[in-house]
Scaffold this active site. Structure first.
Site, PDB file in Angstrom:
ATOM      1  N   ASP A 513       0.823  -1.208   0.000  1.00 54.61           N
ATOM      2  CA  ASP A 513       0.000   0.000   0.000  1.00 54.61           C
ATOM      3  C   ASP A 513       0.861   1.264   0.000  1.00 54.61           C
ATOM      4  OD1 ASP A 513      -2.307  -1.461   0.004  1.00 54.61           O
ATOM      5  OD2 ASP A 513      -2.490  -1.491   2.192  1.00 54.61           O
ATOM      6  N   ASP A 515       1.104   3.626   1.953  1.00 56.34           N
ATOM      7  CA  ASP A 515       1.074   4.276   3.271  1.00 56.34           C
ATOM      8  C   ASP A 515       2.331   3.894   4.051  1.00 56.34           C
ATOM      9  OD1 ASP A 515       0.689   1.659   3.974  1.00 56.34           O
ATOM     10  OD2 ASP A 515      -1.414   1.882   4.529  1.00 56.34           O
ATOM     11  N   ASP A 517       2.868   1.797   6.494  1.00 53.26           N
ATOM     12  CA  ASP A 517       3.081   0.359   6.613  1.00 53.26           C
ATOM     13  C   ASP A 517       3.651  -0.232   5.335  1.00 53.26           C
ATOM     14  OD1 ASP A 517       2.595  -0.348   9.145  1.00 53.26           O
ATOM     15  OD2 ASP A 517       0.633  -1.305   8.793  1.00 53.26           O
TER      16      ASP A 517
END
Ligand code: TTJ
Length: 654
Positions: A513, A515, A517
């Protein structure tokens, strides 16, 4: 007669530059970012030659608001007198005769730095305009060029304003300003970070020379143009300190050795850290040799011999023990090797390996002598003992690991593949087109499996986070389920058993993703590949998949935007009446959407991970993934996000 000769010469010159315009790739490799910076390095290298030979103390680069660039040094100034043979001024020759560069007077410098010696005329040929100011003997001179346009008949020449004395001056030196031609380089522009990193490297390699870079396109917090200055009194010693900054050291001592002959110079700096593996960074005439070569071979062989000899003499290896192998003596070692020589031969596909066969013996003989002296000096006894003991220990650890790995193999054979139930192979057998997606999370993994083209796309979902390879001992790493699965799926084995010939996929694509993380998972995987399967990265097999960030829908027709800039353009084009969805993760897309946007080779956008700057790559990885929390915090703060590792990546196409 004289006039005839002049004209004939002139035509040859113009044909030379015209050839560069017609086939820039032949001279600078690519017309992408790399080629664009190449024409800047051609100029910088000339100033560096003047500085490295003791005639200049400062070399500066300024990037102007219009994306043109200036390079300035305070050297003797390019010669302005008329060259008898060519009947032209020195400066005109430098900028109009192919391969001339600063080397038109062959004996001027002992070692000439620089890339591939195509010379400053190539920069001129690929620039919209190029101006030179020379400050010499109290006078200022100027000459202006504009380049021949490809496809058009060459008329009188490419000099716009002939060499003219334009005033008096107290300064000395040369300034070259040029505008890279957008007909050649498209909208590619000079990158401040690329210039900054290269100048820092040059400053380490050429001690006591001040290098500056200023970017007038960007204002800093103080409202002034961004500016950096590099000058290192310690040279390679400062370089090692810089590279190892984020690493835990075995000893703070840095071994520095140098030596050479009339036409060969060698400098080496070594420090031992507690980190896994070796980090050798080497140069020839200031050019990075990322693939090593004969200077590295000579270095390794001298080091192993000297340490084994020392070990025997001091009873650190007993009569019954076998010699420690070189690899074990290099575990945890950071070494920077810089040689200066004439007639370099480069090898390999990327021409980044030193080929001259004689260099191995030369380096070996210089280093053997210096190392022997160094190790046997009484004040170096502590470090010598420490290195040898560490080597002996590494060889024991290696043996233990081999046994652990064998045991693991047997266990795998008994319990079947570790991959059962997770991995979805592809059906095709063509390893030169097959792809494997390493996907963050089980649900995204599921959609990827359904959405893919199973004839050539394999999917490996990751359940948890893989272990951070930077912080763990080797033996722990392969215990990690996620890592083991990756190793198994790729087929290459890892670490010293890594074999690129066994790679089952042409592309290894990390799909996480957009993001924090996801960035973390990308960083962890890149660290593992970089430390344990480096060739996978250097040979360009590792990619970062780019899912779209937005879905834009208008009257049933759907479009995707991969970044904010793209979104802005699309929504402006649509002029209202659309609905916008922001994707928070891969999991929000169904299989079909995932295929359309992220998997389908015709539509998707991939970043290829590259390592051009090994020193920088190592520093970033050890900072981001290492154990110095304070440094990591500063680094992330300074670089605003966790995605610096993604900077290794280059967007494909476009
Ligand atoms: C050559 O021999 C006589 C003294 O000057 C030597 C020389 O070429 N010096 C020199 C060249 N200093 N700086 C340059 C130079 C600087 C830039 C920015 C670009 C180029 C092509 C050369």
């Amino acid at each position: 007669m004289a006039a005839m000769e002049y004209n004939a010469g002139n035509i040859v010159v113009l044909e030379g530059l015209e050839a560069v315009r017609l086939r820039p790739g032949m001279y600078i490799g690519t017309t992408g970012a790399k080629g664009l910076h190449h024409i800047l390095w051609e100029i910088v290298d000339n100033s560096m030659d003047e500085a490295a030979n003791g005639y200049a103390t400062h070399v500066g680069v300024v990037i102007h608001q219009d994306n043109s660039v200036s390079v300035t040094d305070n050297g003797r100034g390019i010669p302005v007198d008329i060259n008898k043979k060519h009947k032209k001024s020195g400066v005109e020759l430098v900028f109009t005769v192919l391969h001339a560069g600063g080397k038109f007077d062959n004996n001027e410098y002992k070692f000439s730095g620089g890339l591939h010696g195509v010379g400053a005329s190539v920069t001129n040929a690929l620039s919209k305009w190029l101006n030179v100011n020379i400050y010499r003997d109290g006078l200022e001179y100027r000459i202006e060029f504009h380049s021949p346009k490809s496809g058009k008949k060459i008329k009188s020449g490419i000099i716009k304003t002939p060499l003219t004395q334009i005033g008096r001056t107290k300064k000395k030196g040369t300034t070259v300003s040029f505008m890279p031609d957008s007909e050649v380089f498209g909208d590619e522009i000079i990158s401040f970070d690329t210039v900054k990193n290269r100048l820092r490297e040059l400053a380490f390699l050429n001690k006591n020379i001040t290098l500056t870079v200023e970017d007038k396109r960007v204002l800093g917090d103080d409202g002034k143009p961004k500016k950096f200055e590099f000058c290192y009194k310690g040279g390679l010693i400062d370089f090692v300190n810089y590279v190892n900054e984020a690493k835990t050291k075995q000893s703070n001592k840095i071994i520095y050795l140098e030596g050479g002959t009339d036409n060969f110079e060698l400098q080496v700096a070594i420090q031992y850290t507690q980190h896994y593996g070796e980090n050798i960074i080497s140069y020839v005439n200031n050019i990075p040799t990322t693939d090593g070569g004969t200077h590295e071979t000579g270095f390794k062989s001298a080091l192993t011999k000297a340490l084994n000899e020392y070990a025997r003499k001091n009873n650190l290896l007993k009569a019954k023990d076998t010699n420690v192998i070189g690899e074990d003596y290099r575990d945890g070692m950071t070494a920077i090797i810089s040689v200066k020589m004439q007639n370099i031969q480069f090898e390999g596909q990327t021409k980044s390996k030193l080929g001259n066969p004689e260099v191995k013996g030369i380096v070996e003989s210089i280093l053997s002598e210096r190392l022997d002296l160094y190790l046997n000096e009484s004040r170096n006894k502590d470090i010598a003992t420490l290195i040898v003991k560490a080597g002996v220990n590494a060889s024991k650890v290696r043996e233990a690991e081999r046994q652990a790995k064998d045991a693991q193999r047997k266990k795998n054979a008994m319990t079947g593949s570790v991959l059962v139930g997770k991995f979805s192979a592809c059906t095709g057998r063509n390893t030169s087109i097959n792809e494997i997606f390493i996907v963050e999370g089980d649900s995204a993994g599921g959609s990827t499996r359904q959405g893919r083209d199973r004839s050539f796309q394999a999917v490996l979902p990751l359940r948890g986070k893989p272990l951070n390879a930077e912080k763990k001992q080797k033996a722990q790493i392969i215990q990690n389920e996620e890592i083991r699965t990756i190793v198994y799926a790729l087929g290459t084995d890892y670490d010293r058993d890594f074999n690129i010939a066994d790679l089952k996929y042409d592309k290894v694509i990390i799909l996480a993703d957009a993001d924090q993380d996801g960035a973390h998972i990308r960083a962890i995987l890149l660290t593992f590949f970089y430390r344990y399967m480096r060739q996978l990265v250097t040979e360009g097999h590792v990619y970062i998949g780019m899912p779209p960030l937005y879905k834009i829908e208008k009257k049933g027709s759907v479009k995707y935007a991969y970044d904010d800039k793209e979104l802005e353009k699309m929504t402006a084009d649509l002029k209202g009446g659309y609905t916008l969805q922001r994707y928070k993760g891969l999991g929000e897309m169904n299989a079909e959407q995932l295929w359309e946007t992220t998997l389908n080779p015709r539509r998707r956008s991939l970043l290829r991970v590259t390592i051009e700057d090994a020193a920088e790559a190592d520093l970033i990885i050890s900072t981001l993934m290492g154990d110095d929390v304070e440094m990591r915090r500063n680094f992330i703060f300074e670089n605003a996000n966790f995605n610096k590792v993604d900077l290794f990546a280059k967007k494909l196409g476009g």
